[in-house]
Design an enzyme around this catalytic site. Structure first.
Site, short mmCIF file in Angstrom:
data_model
loop_
_atom_site.label_atom_id
_atom_site.label_comp_id
_atom_site.label_asym_id
_atom_site.label_seq_id
_atom_site.Cartn_x
_atom_site.Cartn_y
_atom_site.Cartn_z
N ASP B 524 0.77 -1.34 -0.12
CA ASP B 524 -0.05 -0.04 0.05
C ASP B 524 0.91 1.05 -0.10
O ASP B 524 2.18 1.23 0.24
CB ASP B 524 -0.81 0.12 1.29
CG ASP B 524 -2.01 0.73 1.25
OD1 ASP B 524 -2.24 1.56 0.02
OD2 ASP B 524 -2.83 1.05 2.13
N GLU B 527 2.71 5.09 -3.74
CA GLU B 527 2.61 6.01 -4.74
C GLU B 527 3.97 6.84 -5.17
O GLU B 527 4.16 7.17 -6.32
CB GLU B 527 1.69 7.00 -4.76
CG GLU B 527 0.02 6.49 -4.90
CD GLU B 527 -0.18 5.41 -3.65
OE1 GLU B 527 0.39 5.59 -2.48
OE2 GLU B 527 -1.04 4.55 -3.78
N ASP B 600 -8.89 3.50 -2.10
CA ASP B 600 -9.76 4.05 -0.97
C ASP B 600 -11.13 4.52 -1.28
O ASP B 600 -11.24 5.77 -1.62
CB ASP B 600 -9.00 4.82 -0.03
CG ASP B 600 -7.85 4.24 0.56
OD1 ASP B 600 -7.83 3.20 0.38
OD2 ASP B 600 -7.06 4.90 1.17
#
Lengths: 538, 934
Positions: B524, B527, B600
């Site tokens: 997770d 980015e 999300d």
């Protein structure tokens, strides 16, 4: 007893051998009482949808959607597999667990395709279960007795309260009348005195004594309420300022630029977590110190009970990490005080009424100059009666408040009224006060409202406290306290299964229900019946 | 438990206001992220007019099998400079065109290294697979022609049997055209918007720094952006460019009739509570666009570049006053591509149909990895399953309610203070035992491992990484220090192969304490998410391995991290266990390393709806193994929404329920008996179809085709499907239509093609080429099996897919108008790489003339074999009239009973209709045989 037991076993095993003692493959997964259903050549699906032949019974192909034709295989998703589990309780499995390589029945009968070998563990497991059950039953038996006693006590106490209430109400009426009469008389006297004052300049003022227990008590109450109000106000202001701060921190980009890198990091993280951080946190700690003030404000009013809590903490810390304790509410002490007082007031009232009536009668209304002694007496009587009246009223309202609650079918929960139960888990102390509130305390000053009393649920097997402190992006906190049979009343196992929805267990004799005891005894009987041959438990 | 008490303890009225404020203050904030106008390179490029570019192709020749040229400014006859906005290149640019098998053209434009540019521009490594390089065609011949009206010639080279590539010299333009008709397919610089900012020395007084929201980007190398226009011909719609929460067919962002819109942004960002409809860039980026039109033909364009990119889809008539002439008889969609840095490394895909384009794109970036079988089943996740007891209870409840699941997930709270690959010793004191308990039921566990490393000298990963210098550096050369879950954190420089190698070793059982062979991984925040960085990410002037600036690499950072994690799991299992790694960030090529989810999302109907185009777009872009959080991550879904989400999610390639920590618990059994049953049925449908899904996953693994496909991919000539993104195909046999509204009474579904469609669960037939208005049922969303297909199923449910291995198969044959059907079944061991050596079963089932035949599709020369004792227990024929009583089996001349039976073995889920059923043929799944109805 022993003989009877063996006899029943003998009969059972006779019955068992009468029917087929171990099911043939085609009868696999069928409960003995159902076997006859499957003895025909053509068998109906239980839902009536269709028929199947004996050859199709347990042929590992699903013909009935409800699984009738495949009780012993995994072919029908809705099928149920019956394990006899001799030596333990029979169970019924989902067909999905048949021949899946995992031993589910303690007799291992669900795994017969040879991929795994399951040991028969029914006897050991059964013995364990029986022992456990026996212990539970023993506890229940004792608990049920205690519960009965408590129910009786509660009934008695409630009727006593009710009686007291009606006495108090009657007396309130007469006291009210008396006070009014005294008031009229007092005013007359004071008027007359005023007149006399003009004439006699050097008259001393009468000395008034204000030393009634009851006055003190009511004074205490007053100060308590006003302090509560103050606290409420402080809180309101705090959250207002927090609110504003959040806005400031969130809106203008300038303020973000003013923040340190770490503060920005915390702030952004807080979006996901709802944690208050950075600048906002400062407000948070400010609130903490305010709460500290709250605590000290509270102290003088119920210092005794605070001490009580403290003592319990001491002992609990030495006990264990997780521990529980009972705390009496400050109100309870007052209540006991009142109980004594009520008895006192009754006899006092009778005497006082006599005295006052006499007094009122004996004082000549229009004589002048006034009899100083009489005037003082009237004033004193008035003062005392007023105080008595307000005490009586206060007591009436507290009794009414208590009795208006749903105290259970037999009023059994009367005993929990005014009590609080605590348990410590990690750094938190959970405090449950039935009919009042539930709070979570962290340290001495950090208190979170988990909920206010709402009601009993699940036919008096759980207490619900709701509408507690709100949660970040979430619901208001609430807690359900399940009642479990136990010999002592204590709080255990506080949990937060869903965020801000708490769950606790209060073990108490009040949770020991006779019906449940019967059920457990029945279960044990069943377990003992299933004793296979070759084992000797006794 | 209750760790965030401080956040909310005032039970007062004002709390309401506070929560209102938090809603607005904490939801997605546009002004926190740069728009095009705040992004100088984008603003500059977007404001240019057609005809801006004055470059010509010079010295065009064939060398080393490539077509090469130099791009130079057109000599200006009267010595005048162009408009002041006109930027002229100082040094010639190098251009090369190479051609690859199956109609792929690669165009590269870069600065000439011989002319000493201040810095080598970044080319994204390890995205183009090595097998692709081997398919290059050696060009030996170039022909020349002069197009009508041109003063200079054009060079023409071979591309494929049907197509050729044309390099027009002046003005410089490159396009692909059909050989026979000469009609264009895709072109670059037809509107002369090409621009290339060469690296140079800073002029005196020139300001290169850029500031945004209190962050300063030092931009030590100054402007280096690239932009150009790309046109797609005979195109009705363009698709692709994940990741955006927007429609499948990309809406125009500029031009007549378009309200102001941002371009589609490709910049991997951790966006809190993203909107369900926005061109704003989300967690991943793939600069691939696919165009499709009524001819049924598709084309594609892929720009391999990992810097920030912005792409405009231009509405028809955007260039009305440009004066440039383009073929007007072809319907065309023009697009503008802008990137902050890097080079031009672009691929043109001259596909015939849509499947060819996806196949070509995945020939370049790699085919999707074959997932382990368990990973295709249902996953149960929550932030967070709190402790071992919680895990045990949730696990037990699934069994208690007879709901299958395969994987239980642990989010960040399982760690010791967000130090990944450690365990919270209070909540998870016995991680191995916990995993073993799950494994005993055939279930796996997944833990989260994020790329930010807590700066704590007592944390072994940090200690080593810091000592070895394995972190990304800030612009001053120190270890970059940003804020994420653990607080102060540094980020592994995964661009470096050495760092990746080192990191992948950390997944070894000896290194990752408490891990067992049934533990898999979830990446997770890759980015990367940096809470206190510009746009919640890493500063663009941060430095990576080899002096690469973060701006050049940004969109691929998560890709390399995913790669290292995935390789770590391969190593951990000695190359015998396929990895499973879910990643939030992605880039071109991510499909080789694992699956992706859409981040999300929110528990509302709009997000349920948005999940379909998002997953379809990922699938078109190679990432076939993807899904959205079932239930919605933020917020609490109403039970109806949750049920509908399970019903839809059961057809996502990646099927996982997940929830934010502030939400109420929402395991399937928490919403009453009825909803529990509905969710169980939805999950059962997935488990029933696992053999079909696994077969489609294998198809994806070999061809690159998505598992979940837009309708137009299967019906490329039916323009009614082109912009349909509420229905989708699973493989080529199954069509699914979601229900996206509350208390829906009806649902409309368009069924393409001329054949019938059979309701997946009731067997009811529906005509093709029609929109059907159906009654919306509570217990299912519409799903149909296409007539002419055969779907393999397993009709026995288990605790998890693991126990289904030996369960028998059901074949559902949906007959077409000529009473025929075909389908495939792929089986392997579900976990190892042996299938790559040929250890698999691959059957083709053909039904015609009342006879079903099982054919072997495995190659003869396989090195390894896979066998199975599993049989087919039931064959159901849809569209066959009752009558046959028996079926003959060959070889063996066995005779089995044929009767009428239900389509689905679950009361309430199917219908009361009966269908011709071959009862217990017990056909071995790995053998050749025929079954004939008599």
């Amino acid at each position: 007893m022993k003989v009877a037991f063996f006899l029943s076993i003998a009969i059972l095993s006779l019955l068992a051998s009468w029917s087929s003692s171990s099911p043939s493959l085609s009868f696999l997964g069928i409960a003995p009482q159902d076997e006859n259903y499957f003895r025909k050549e053509t068998i109906k699906c239980r839902n009536g949808s269709r028929k199947f032949t004996k050859a199709q019974l347990n042929d590992d192909f699903c013909d009935c959607l409800d699984g009738t034709d495949e009780p012993g295989t995994s072919a029908c998703p809705e099928g149920k597999f019956y394990c006899r589990n001799v030596g333990h309780l029979p169970t019924s499995l989902y067909s999905s667990m048949v021949n899946d390589g995992i031993c589910d029945c303690c007799d291992g009968s669900d795994e017969y395709d040879g991929k795994v070998k399951c040991r028969n563990t029914c006897w050991e497991a059964g013995k364990k279960a029986r022992d456990k059950l026996q212990k539970l039953i023993d506890m229940y038996r004792e608990g049920v007795t205690i519960r009965k006693r408590e129910v009786e006590q509660a009934k008695e106490a409630i009727s006593k309260d009710k009686a007291e209430l009606s006495v108090l109400k009657a007396e309130e009426k007469s006291l009210d009348k008396l006070v009014n009469q005294l008031k009229v008389r007092k005013e007359q006297i004071e008027k007359a005195e005023g007149k006399e004052q003009l004439e006699k300049d050097n008259e001393d003022r009468p000395n008034v004594q204000e030393n009634f227990e009851s006055t003190e008590a009511s004074g205490k109450e007053d100060s308590l309420t006003s302090e509560d109000d103050v606290i409420g106000l402080v809180e309101q202001e705090e959250s207002k300022s927090e609110h504003e701060d959040t806005n400031v921190a969130e809106d203008g980009s300038e303020s973000i630029e003013d923040m340190s890198k770490e503060e920005i990091g915390r702030l952004v993280a807080s979006r996901w977590t709802g944690e208050r951080t950075g600048q906002v946190e400062e407000t948070g700690s400010g609130a903490d110190s305010n709460e500290g003030k709250d605590g000290s404000l509270n102290k003088p009013s119920d210092g005794d009970s605070e001490k009580n809590v403290y003592d319990h903490h001491q002992s609990s810390i030495t006990d264990d990490l997780d521990s529980s304790s009972v705390v009496h509410e400050p109100g309870l002490d007052k209540q006991t005080q009142f109980l004594g007082f009520t008895i006192h007031i009754q006899s006092w009232l009778r005497k006082m009424q006599d005295v006052s009536q006499n007094l009122l009668r004996s004082v000549s209304w229009f004589s002048s100059p006034l009899d100083n002694l009489d005037a003082d007496k009237i004033r004193k009587e008035y003062k005392e009666s007023t105080a008595r009246l307000s005490s009586a009223q206060e007591r009436i309202s507290s009794l009414t408040e208590k009795l208006k609650h749903d105290l259970g079918v037999d009023g059994e929960f009367y005993t929990l009224y005014g009590q609080c139960f605590e348990t410590k888990q990690d750094k938190y102390v959970y405090k449950i006060c039935p009919f009042k509130e539930a709070v979570q305390e962290e340290g001495q000053y950090h208190k979170t409202q988990l909920g206010y009393w709402e009601k009993f649920e699940e036919s008096y097997s759980a207490m619900l406290f709701s509408n507690g402190a709100g949660c970040w992006n979430g619901p208001r906190r609430s807690i359900k306290v399940k009642l479990r049979c136990g010999l002592k009343t204590e709080l255990t196992d506080v949990d937060e299964p869903s965020r801000c929805e708490y769950l606790a267990v209060l073990s108490t004799p009040l949770g020991c229900l006779d019906g449940k005891l019967k059920e457990l005894e029945g279960k044990l009987e069943m377990l003992q019946k299933e004793k296979p041959e070759g084992h000797d438990e006794l | 438990m209750a760790s965030r008490i401080g956040g909310c303890r005032r039970p007062l009225l004002l709390l309401f206001l506070l929560s209102l404020a938090s809603q607005t203050a904490f939801s997605w904030k546009q002004d926190e992220f740069r728009n095009c106008n705040q992004t100088p390179f984008c603003k500059r490029a977007r404001s240019r007019k057609p005809g801006y570019c004055t470059l010509i192709a010079d010295q065009v020749s064939i060398s080393d099998g490539l077509l090469t040229a130099k791009l130079i400014p057109r000599p200006i006859p009267n010595q005048e400079e162009g408009g002041e906005d006109h930027h002229q290149i100082a040094k010639p640019l190098l251009l090369s065109v190479s051609i690859y098998q199956s109609g792929i053209l690669r165009l590269k434009i870069d600065e000439d290294p011989a002319l000493d540019p201040p810095k080598t521009r970044f080319q994204v490594p390890e995205v183009v697979v090595s097998e692709f390089d081997e398919t290059m065609l050696w060009l030996s011949r170039v022909s020349t022609e002069t197009l009508d009206g041109d003063s200079a010639p054009s060079s023409v080279v071979y591309l494929s049997d049907g197509y050729e590539a044309v390099l027009r010299h002046d003005p410089f333009e490159l396009y692909v055209r059909e050989k026979s008709s000469k009609s264009r397919l895709v072109s670059l610089n037809s509107h002369q918007l090409f621009d290339f900012e060469e690296l140079r020395v800073k002029n005196e007084g020139e300001e290169w720094e850029e500031r945004f929201k209190g962050h300063t980007d030092t931009r030590p190398y100054g402007p280096q952006s690239i932009s150009f226009d790309v046109s797609f011909y005979d195109a009705e719609f363009v698709y692709g460019l994940p990741e955006h929460a927007t429609s499948l067919a990309l809406k125009p962002t500029k031009g007549p009739g378009v309200e102001y819109s941002e371009p589609y942004r490709l910049f991997n960002l951790d966006v809190f509570e993203y909107l369900h409809e926005s061109p704003f860039g989300l967690y991943g980026s793939i600069p691939l666009m696919i165009a499709h039109g009524k001819t049924g033909k598709s084309s594609g364009f892929f720009w391999l570049n990992s810097a920030e990119m912005q792409i405009d889809v231009l509405a028809e008539g955007w260039n009305a006053d440009s004066g440039l002439s383009l073929p007007s008889d072809q319907k065309r969609i023009d697009t503008l591509w802008m990137s902050e840095a890097g080079i031009v490394d672009a691929f043109f895909f001259a596909g015939l149909g849509p499947k060819d384009v996806v196949s070509q794109y995945t020939a370049v970036t790699g085919k999707p990895a074959m997932p382990q079988h368990f990973a295709t089943a249902y996953h149960q996740c929550r932030w967070n399953y709190r402790d071992e007891e919680d895990v045990e209870n949730v696990d037990a409840k699934f069994d208690e309610h007879d709901i299958p699941y395969d994987v239980l997930w642990l989010d960040i709270e399982h760690t010791d203070g967000k130090r990944y690959m450690t365990w919270d010793s209070v909540m998870f004191p016995h991680p191995e035992e916990m995993q073993k308990k799950l494994a005993a039921k055939g279930r796996r566990m997944v833990t989260i491992v994020d790329p930010h490393i807590k700066r704590d000298d007592n944390y072994y990963i940090h200690k080593e990484a810091a000592e070895k210098g394995y972190y990304v550096k800030d612009s001053s050369g120190k270890d970059f220090d940003g804020w994420c879950w653990p607080g102060s954190s540094s980020y592994l420089d995964v661009l470096s192969p050495e760092v990746r190698m080192w990191f992948s070793d950390k997944f070894g059982f000896d290194s990752y304490k408490g891990s067992t062979p049934s533990l898999y991984i979830w990446n997770d925040m890759n980015e990367p998410s940096v809470f206190n960085g510009p746009e919640i990410s890493m500063p663009r002037d941060a430095l990576h391995f080899g002096g690469v600036e973060h701006r050049e690499l940004h969109n691929a950072y998560g890709y390399f991290y995913h790669m290292a994690t995935s390789n770590g799991l391969v190593k951990r299992g000695d190359g015998k266990d396929r990895p499973f790694v879910l990643s939030r960030a992605f880039f071109a090529g991510t499909q080789r390393f694992g699956s992706v989810w859409t981040g999300d999302n929110t528990a509302d109907w709009d997000h349920l709806r948005a999940s379909v185009p998002m997953i379809l777009t990922l699938g078109l872009s190679g990432i076939s193994f993807s899904g959205a959080d079932v239930g919605g991550f933020f917020g609490n879904p109403e039970p109806e929404l949750l049920v509908r989400w399970y019903q839809l999610g059961a057809f996502y390639p990646f099927f996982r329920a997940h929830a934010h920590q502030d939400t109420k618990r929402r395991e399937p059994w928490l919403f009453g008996e009825r909803n529990t049953k509905l969710i169980r049925q939805a999950i059962h449908v997935r488990y029933m179809l696992l053999p079909y899904f696994y077969t489609v996953f294998r198809e994806s693994n070999t061809t690159g085709l998505p598992v979940m496909r837009p309708l137009w991919m299967e019906f490329p000539s039916d323009d009614a499907t082109f912009s349909n993104d509420e229905a989708f195909m699973v493989g080529s046999s199954l069509l699914v239509q979601g229900i996206y509204t509350e208390r829906a009474k009806h649902v409309s579904v368009y069924l393409p093609g001329d054949e019938l469609w059979y309701d997946l669960l009731s067997g009811a037939p529906y005509k093709g080429s029609q929109t059907h208005k159906l009654v919306a049922l509570e217990d299912r969303i519409p799903a149909f099996q296409k007539a002419g297909t055969i779907i393999p199923r397993k009709d026995r449910y288990r605790r998890s897919s693991t126990q289904m291995v030996n369960d028998p198969y059901t074949l559902v044959i949906a007959l077409n108008s000529s009473q025929a059907a075909e389908g495939e079944l792929y089986i392997d061991d579900g976990k190892s790489f042996e299938f790559m050596q040929g250890a698999y079963i691959h059957r083709r089932f053909v039904f015609s003339n009342g006879k079903l035949t099982s054919l072997d599709l495995t190659p003869n020369n396989k090195k390894s074999k896979f066998t199975s004792q599993t049989v087919i227990e039931r064959i159901i024929l849809l569209g066959h009239s009752p009558g046959p009583k028996n079926a003959l089996i060959k070889p063996g001349d066995g005779k089995v009973e044929v009767g009428l039976g239900p389509l689905v073995l679950e009361t309430g889920l199917g219908s009361s209709s009966s269908f011709v059923t071959i009862r217990k043929p017990s056909l071995p799944v790995d053998k050749d045989w025929t079954v004939e109805l008599v």
